[in-house]
Design an enzyme around this catalytic site. Structure first.
Site, short mmCIF file in Angstrom:
data_model
loop_
_atom_site.label_atom_id
_atom_site.label_comp_id
_atom_site.label_asym_id
_atom_site.label_seq_id
_atom_site.Cartn_x
_atom_site.Cartn_y
_atom_site.Cartn_z
CG ASP A 1 -4.44 -6.67 1.46
OD1 ASP A 1 -4.97 -7.14 2.48
OD2 ASP A 1 -5.04 -5.92 0.66
CB THR B 1 -8.63 -4.38 1.72
OG1 THR B 1 -8.23 -5.67 2.17
CG2 THR B 1 -7.63 -3.86 0.71
P1 AMP Z 1 -10.32 -7.79 1.28
O1 AMP Z 1 -11.60 -8.38 0.80
O2 AMP Z 1 -10.57 -6.72 2.30
O3 AMP Z 1 -9.39 -8.82 1.76
O4 AMP Z 1 -9.65 -7.10 0.01
C1 AMP Z 1 -8.43 -7.52 -0.56
C2 AMP Z 1 -8.53 -7.47 -2.04
O5 AMP Z 1 -8.70 -6.14 -2.51
C3 AMP Z 1 -7.27 -7.89 -2.77
O6 AMP Z 1 -7.14 -9.28 -2.85
C4 AMP Z 1 -7.44 -7.26 -4.12
O7 AMP Z 1 -8.05 -8.16 -5.01
C5 AMP Z 1 -8.38 -6.10 -3.88
N1 AMP Z 1 -7.71 -4.84 -4.17
C6 AMP Z 1 -6.61 -4.35 -3.58
N2 AMP Z 1 -6.25 -3.16 -4.12
C7 AMP Z 1 -7.16 -2.89 -5.06
C8 AMP Z 1 -7.35 -1.80 -5.96
N3 AMP Z 1 -6.52 -0.75 -5.98
N4 AMP Z 1 -8.39 -1.85 -6.80
C9 AMP Z 1 -9.24 -2.90 -6.77
N5 AMP Z 1 -9.13 -3.96 -5.95
C10 AMP Z 1 -8.09 -3.96 -5.10
ZN ZN Z 2 -8.61 -9.78 2.97
ZN ZN Z 3 -6.49 -6.13 3.16
#
Ligand code: AMP
Ligand code: ZN
Ligand code: ZN
Length: 507
Positions: A126, A163
């Protein structure tokens, strides 16, 4: 979702054609000047002998016949040597494009040696911004790159570069407007229900993700985290032993070891498609921005996980049989105090209260209540932003969603609120001034920014070794996987020819 609901703008997303060995070979045969020269030599020699055939000088005529025969034999021998030396592996043809895109050493997929079917591990790190691989030695990622195929200037995320929209675009080959996950948080405009990361009601998740396609085709899938995998869809019901429920505290090592353990199953039970997800370096990127020793350490750790995976596959004698596709969902850009725009500063033009705003930043999404004209709101907001009187106003522009640049593919869903703002790189929108510390990192911006790009590396029997390909959007990955597994995929926004251009043909 039928293909008729896909956008007509798809044509504009077609990737730049990528030169392949096969194309270069065809070209060589088509207009080889040497071939033409050999043919004209033969023609000339017969025409030059024509006046002599009328001569009565018999001995001279016999000598000339002999010379002609010898010439023809020599010409045939040269022709044979010429063509036989142009086998695919020994071609030395260099084109302008092959200088940046080295031709693969073989043009056919390498046969499997131990496994009886192709296996694909799809890995996401990620927030692995393109270029992070140069922050520190990453010997294991470098090994995949050196012996595999890499997007030379990175993988392009879909808009918004967040994400959940991006992981689900990679899994379905669809832009967010078509797969339904239009943001990390959004509202269903009909029911008012809220989507949140971790919502697993199938009503949110449209399209057909790879794990569903794989099972539909009679193969097995296993998921070690990936947004959407816990959702029951068609024949995919998130089976207990092959579908891990998301838990961010599971150590990365355990995730890798679990994937490796699948290869110890009886051969017909080994999953054909597996996902493997790591939260880093996104997690650190949000806290400290894109340039910090914490990022360097996180990148190193991801590299160690790739090394652990390679080592485990090598121990089992299957590293070269297994296809590894390593991607990130988006990049990361450093954000800091002074790059802020406050909606309350627009009050002299229009009052945009907090409860109109579905998300503030970096994707500004606004849904005014009924009674307000969205186009009127857009006009007044832009008037204020471009007036020169709003701090950093010129770094934000708002649009009716249908007026957004078509390359963003971000209008064909009623889950997308009517008003969307596009921010310049690194800027953030806040409702009002506060004393909060604002330095850190963010993503979600226009996918045209290089800082939003991530990585793509493909390693395995159908990926040429040491090949660089131009950047492409992650909606192409769905077709790559179905092509490698030789299964029928669902209609999607990827281009039909992409997999053939990128992958080696069947052995
Ligand atoms: P973002 O806010 O776009 O950076 O999202 C990243 C976050 O999404 C990660 O740090 C995780 O905590 C969360 N995440 C990733 N995969 C999953 C999943 N399968 N289910 C729930 N939360 C997730
Ligand atoms: Zn992020
Ligand atoms: Zn991401």
């Amino acid at each position: 979702m039928g293909s008729d609901s896909l956008p007509s703008t798809l044509t504009s997303t077609k990737p730049t054609p990528i030169p392949t060995n096969e194309l270069d070979e065809e070209h060589d045969h088509d207009d080889s000047p040497s071939t033409a020269a050999l043919l004209s030599f033969n023609t000339d020699s017969s025409s030059s002998s024509e006046p002599l055939s009328t001569s009565n000088n018999k001995p001279l005529f016999i000598v000339l016949i002999l010379v002609t025969c010898i010439s023809l034999s020599v010409a045939s021998a040269f022709a044979y040597l010429f063509f036989s030396s142009r086998s695919p592996s020994s071609s030395s043809t260099t084109t302008a494009s092959s200088a940046t895109s080295p031709l693969p050493s073989v043009s056919h997929a390498r046969p499997l040696t131990k496994l009886n079917r192709p296996k694909v591990i799809l890995i996401s790190s990620d927030g692995f911004r393109f270029g992070y691989q140069f922050k520190t030695p990453t010997p294991n990622i470098a090994r995949l790159i050196a012996n595999g195929t890499e997007a030379e200037t990175g993988l392009i995320p879909v808009f918004p570069s967040l994400t959940f929209p991006n992981h689900y675009s990679i899994a379905t080959g669809l832009y967010p407007a078509y797969h339904g996950i239009v943001n990390n948080h959004f509202l269903d405009p009909h029911s008012g229900d809220a989507f949140y990361m971790g919502a697993i009601d199938p009503k949110w998740w449209l399209g057909e993700p790879l794990w569903e396609t794989v099972v539909k085709n009679g193969l097995n899938a296993a998921t070690y985290f990936w947004p959407g995998t816990q959702v029951h869809k068609g024949p995919w019901n998130c089976p207990l032993n092959f579908c891990r429920h998301y838990n961010s505290s599971v150590p990365f090592e355990d995730r890798v070891d679990a994937v490796l353990s699948y290869f110890d199953l009886p051969s017909d039970e080994i999953p054909d498609f597996m996902t493997l997800y790591f939260e880093d370096p996104d997690h650190q990127g949000h806290k400290v921005g894109a340039d910090d020793p914490q990022i360097t350490e996180a990148v190193s750790r991801i590299d160690r996980m790739i090394g652990r995976l390679i080592f485990g596959l090598e121990q089992r004698g299957i590293f070269d049989d297994v296809t590894i596709i390593m991607v990130g969902d988006h990049g990361m850009v450093t954000t800091c105090d002074k790059k802020l725009i406050f909606l309350d500063d627009l009050a002299p033009w229009i009052n945009v209260p907090d409860n109109w705003v579905i998300s503030h930043t970096p994707l500004l999404a606004i849904m005014p209540p009924s009674g307000y004209s969205p186009s009127d709101v857009v006009a007044k907001m832009n008037q204020g932003l471009s007036s020169g009187k709003v701090e950093n106003g010129r770094y934000l522009k708002v649009y009716l969603k249908e007026d957004l640049p078509s390359r963003l593919h971000y209008s064909a869903s009623d889950r997308i609120p009517p008003i969307i703002g596009l921010l310049e790189e690194g800027f953030k929108v806040k409702q009002k001034r506060s004393k909060n510390k604002e330095c850190g990192g963010s993503h979600g911006y226009d996918n045209e920014f290089f800082s939003m790009r991530s990585i793509f590396i493909g390693h395995g029997p159908q990926f040429a070794r040491g090949r660089k390909i131009p950047s492409f959007e992650n909606v192409q990955i769905y077709n790559l996987v179905t092509f490698i597994l030789n299964i029928k995929g669902a209609p999607n926004n990827g281009s039909a020819s992409f997999a053939k251009d990128v992958l080696l043909s069947a052995a």
